[in-house]
Design an enzyme around this catalytic site. Structure first.
Site, mmCIF file in Angstrom:
data_model
loop_
_atom_site.group_PDB
_atom_site.id
_atom_site.type_symbol
_atom_site.label_atom_id
_atom_site.label_comp_id
_atom_site.label_asym_id
_atom_site.label_seq_id
_atom_site.Cartn_x
_atom_site.Cartn_y
_atom_site.Cartn_z
ATOM 1 C CD GLU A 188 -7.479 -7.886 -0.622
ATOM 2 O OE1 GLU A 188 -6.528 -8.204 0.085
ATOM 3 O OE2 GLU A 188 -7.597 -6.762 -1.112
ATOM 4 C CG HIS A 216 -6.909 -3.058 -2.932
ATOM 5 N ND1 HIS A 216 -7.467 -2.332 -1.899
ATOM 6 C CD2 HIS A 216 -6.210 -4.060 -2.351
ATOM 7 C CE1 HIS A 216 -7.107 -2.885 -0.746
ATOM 8 N NE2 HIS A 216 -6.343 -3.934 -0.990
ATOM 9 C CD GLU A 240 -6.774 -0.238 1.106
ATOM 10 O OE1 GLU A 240 -5.715 -0.033 0.490
ATOM 11 O OE2 GLU A 240 -6.848 -0.967 2.116
ATOM 12 N N GLY A 256 -7.571 -4.491 6.950
ATOM 13 C CA GLY A 256 -6.965 -3.531 7.876
ATOM 14 C C GLY A 256 -7.754 -3.356 9.161
ATOM 15 C CB SER A 291 -7.208 -8.960 9.209
ATOM 16 O OG SER A 291 -7.636 -7.610 9.175
ATOM 17 C CE LYS A 303 -3.691 -2.722 1.978
ATOM 18 N NZ LYS A 303 -4.872 -2.801 2.808
#
Ligand code: 13P
Length: 265
Positions: A168, A96, A98, A174, A213, A11
């Site tokens: 994911e 992703h 994010e 996270g 995680s 990241k």
């Protein structure tokens, strides 16, 4: 058999100094598993050159965290897939969560980025996954199918050949909260069924990795199912010991599966 892969997604973390220290230790610690587990490191763009040099001939691959949806031209701030290929990248993350959530990348954007990565002869790692609200509403597979369908509609099933899918769940990224091994195995299985229904053989051949995680302490559980072909690791990939212990857990799983297969003849 599908070769398992462990992908480090750094990241927006690192510095010239810390990358060097991290990689030197990580490379030494990963050495025992290199034959069983493929490893790729996805640093931020400015460090691709540094990481490529440090990886040298270790057999560990270089990856990038995104690629532009355009091939070249007036797109200030973007990085094209051909540039990444020229830098020695083998893998590129696309879609992703994010990027989808914070930078508003739509399913169509993700499909266009996927296509660029493919045309530059690299392997896309297509990230899919549901939010907590979507899971609670029983929408997990509907969301993932929509995300996969956008890419398939754009590039066709043939375009998916050899790519990697990263499941994911957004709520596990996270947060320290992981999906249970059962949820992971079940979702990976459902993704394979969906792909298999799109084209016979696709479900069986594509690698599906889990991210969210993953730590040294839960990796063995999360990787327990042979449905899981590896991991996409965020925070824990910034610590050499933690990341290599995750690699060890994956390598152990592979060894156990192989010996079970041998016993069965
Ligand atoms: P964490 O391992 O930090 O939860 O991140 C997962 C991830 O987003 C990898 O791409």
């Amino acid at each position: 058999m599908r070769k398992p892969i462990l992908v480090a997604n750094w990241k927006m973390n690192g510095s010239l100094h810390s990358n060097q220290a991290l990689l030197v230790r990580m490379l030494a610690k990963l050495r025992p598993f290199r034959k069983t587990v493929e490893v790729a490191i996805c640093p931020p763009f400015p460090y691709l050159f540094q990481v490529r040099d440090l990886l040298g001939y270790t057999g560990i691959s270089l990856g990038a965290q995104n690629a532009s949806r355009a091939p070249s031209g007036a797109h200030t701030g973007e990085v094209s897939a051909t540039m990444l290929q020229e830098m020695g990248c083998r893998y590129v993350l696309v879609g992703h969560s994010e990027r989808r959530a914070l930078y508003h990348e739509s399913d169509n954007d993700v499909a266009a980025r996927f296509r660029q990565v493919r045309s530059a002869n690299m392997t896309p790692i297509l990230c899919v996954g549901e939010t907590l609200e979507e899971r609670e509403q029983g929408q997990t597979m509907a969301v993932i199918e929509r995300q996969l369908r956008a890419v398939i509609d754009d590039i066709g099933m043939a375009g998916l050949t050899g790519c990697i899918i990263a499941y994911e769940p957004v709520w596990a990224i996270g947060t320290g909260r992981t999906a249970t091994p059962e949820q992971v195995a079940e979702t990976h299985w459902a993704i394979r069924q969906f792909l298999e229904n799109c084209e016979a053989g696709a479900g069986e051949s594509l690698r599906i990795v889990y991210g969210g995680s993953v730590k040294a302490g839960n990796a063995a559980d999360l990787f327990r199912s042979p449905e899981v072909d590896g991991g996409l690791i965020g925070e824990a990939s910034l610590q050499a010991d933690e990341f290599s212990d995750i690699g060890a857990a994956l390598a152990n799983r592979v060894a156990e599966t192989e010996s079970a297969c041998d016993t069965l003849g």
